[in-house]
Design a protein around this motif. Structure first.
Motif, short mmCIF file in Angstrom:
data_model
loop_
_atom_site.label_atom_id
_atom_site.label_comp_id
_atom_site.label_asym_id
_atom_site.label_seq_id
_atom_site.Cartn_x
_atom_site.Cartn_y
_atom_site.Cartn_z
N TYR A 194 0.82 -1.20 0.00
CA TYR A 194 0.00 0.00 0.00
C TYR A 194 0.86 1.26 0.00
CZ TYR A 194 -3.41 -3.48 1.37
OH TYR A 194 -4.19 -4.60 1.41
N ARG B 257 -0.92 7.27 -0.93
CA ARG B 257 -2.14 7.68 -1.63
C ARG B 257 -3.25 6.66 -1.46
NH1 ARG B 257 -1.85 9.87 -7.70
NH2 ARG B 257 -0.85 11.53 -6.52
N SER B 258 -2.91 5.37 -1.56
CA SER B 258 -3.95 4.34 -1.40
C SER B 258 -4.47 4.33 0.03
CB SER B 258 -3.42 2.97 -1.80
OG SER B 258 -2.40 2.53 -0.94
N SER C 108 -7.19 6.92 0.44
CA SER C 108 -8.46 6.45 -0.11
C SER C 108 -9.10 5.43 0.80
CB SER C 108 -8.23 5.86 -1.50
OG SER C 108 -9.42 5.32 -2.01
N ASP D 70 -8.46 -6.49 -1.57
CA ASP D 70 -8.14 -5.17 -1.08
C ASP D 70 -8.66 -5.03 0.34
OD1 ASP D 70 -7.12 -2.67 -1.07
OD2 ASP D 70 -8.21 -1.98 -2.84
N SER E 112 -13.83 3.81 -8.80
CA SER E 112 -12.77 4.48 -9.57
C SER E 112 -11.39 3.89 -9.34
CB SER E 112 -12.75 5.98 -9.23
OG SER E 112 -12.48 6.17 -7.85
N THR E 113 -11.23 3.08 -8.28
CA THR E 113 -9.90 2.56 -7.96
C THR E 113 -9.80 1.04 -8.03
OG1 THR E 113 -10.47 2.55 -5.59
CG2 THR E 113 -9.36 4.52 -6.47
N ASP E 114 -10.91 0.34 -7.87
CA ASP E 114 -10.87 -1.13 -7.81
C ASP E 114 -12.18 -1.68 -8.36
OD1 ASP E 114 -10.65 -3.81 -7.23
OD2 ASP E 114 -10.49 -3.57 -5.06
#
Length: 279
Positions: free
Chosen positions: A9, A12-13, A16, A127, A157-159
């Motif tokens: 990780y 930035r992640s 989120s 995740d 938007s990410t996964d």
């Protein structure tokens, strides 16, 4: 799906996943709650354990617990955490500086009393996803389904795979057909381009529960058009218009299909309707 244990990780992640600012995260790191590694480009890298420890530190700090007590509590928590997120997920509760960890049927350092820290770390396609929660036994299945939909919207938007699993979890949990989960899942799969058949299946299932919903018929028509099933798409757009004659986009798409099929009269009719509706 399980993650490989490691520093998977980025900062930035984490922003989120945890929903906190970079400044707050930097403060937690500077306080010594975790010891991240440096990546190939000198960026900070974190483990699954770090993610959970930071979330716990943030919650305890927000409850005005002294840092020395938080560090002691996190030391106990870190010793009990697995290296990666188990498929059963993890539930964490705390009273004072004592922390109870539950994964599956196992629990360590169980405590009782007024819980001020209560969240779950849910497995979503490998995740990490946190669900702040009232104890699950006090929540209705509808509330749980709504939480999974909210989580899916955050992940979209990410996964994409994580969002898909969260929407499907919502559909499984909801005691009544969950309109938003159906429509969002169908759109998500259609946007993946290679998942149009799966999207069509979702919209077909949704229409069994909401047969007179114009938007579902419209979205199903879009999928059929992507699959080049133009006759079926035309029928679906027309069904959408029969339910909502003000749907300008349905007229526009029918005009395009009329042109593909060489139907000049249909092209003009639907283009004119599209313009009348302000398209």
């Amino acid at each position: 799906m399980k993650r490989n244990a490691g520093h998977d990780y980025t900062l930035r992640s984490l922003q989120s996943i945890l929903g906190v600012s970079r400044r707050v995260l930097s403060g937690l790191i500077d306080a010594g709650f975790v010891q991240p590694m440096r990546g190939k480009r000198n960026e900070l890298r974190f483990t699954f354990q770090d993610v959970v420890l930071l979330r716990t530190a943030f919650q305890l700090q927000s409850s005005k617990i002294p840092s020395r007590k938080i560090l002691r509590a996190l030391g106990k928590l870190k010793a009990e955490l697995p290296a990666e997120l188990p498929l059963s997920g993890i539930r964490i509760t705390a009273v004072g500086d004592a922390i109870a960890v539950r994964t599956g049927d196992d629990q360590w350092d169980a405590t009782s009393g007024q819980h001020f820290l209560d969240f779950e770390v849910a497995p979503v396609k490998g995740d990490v996803a946190f669900l702040d929660a009232t104890p699950r036994t006090l929540k209705s299945r509808t509330q749980q389904a709504d939480e999974w939909v909210a989580l899916a919207e955050q992940l979209t938007s990410t996964d994409v795979l994580g969002a898909e699993q969260a929407y499907r979890k919502a559909l499984t949990l909801s005691p009544d057909p969950h309109y938003l989960a159906y429509i969002n899942l169908g759109v998500l799969l259609c946007e993946a381009e290679t998942r149009c058949e799966d999207a069509l299946s979702v919209f077909d299932q949704a229409l069994q529960n909401f047969p007179n919903d114009a938007l579902l018929h419209f979205n199903r028509a879009v999928v059929l058009e992507e699959l080049k099933r133009y006759d079926a798409a035309t029928a679906a757009y027309e069904k959408s218009l029969a339910l909502d004659e003000t749907h300008a986009d349905a007229h526009f798409n029918l005009a395009r299909l009329s042109e593909i099929r060489g139907d000049k009269q249909g092209l003009l009719r639907h283009l004119n309707a599209y313009r009348r509706l302000g398209g």
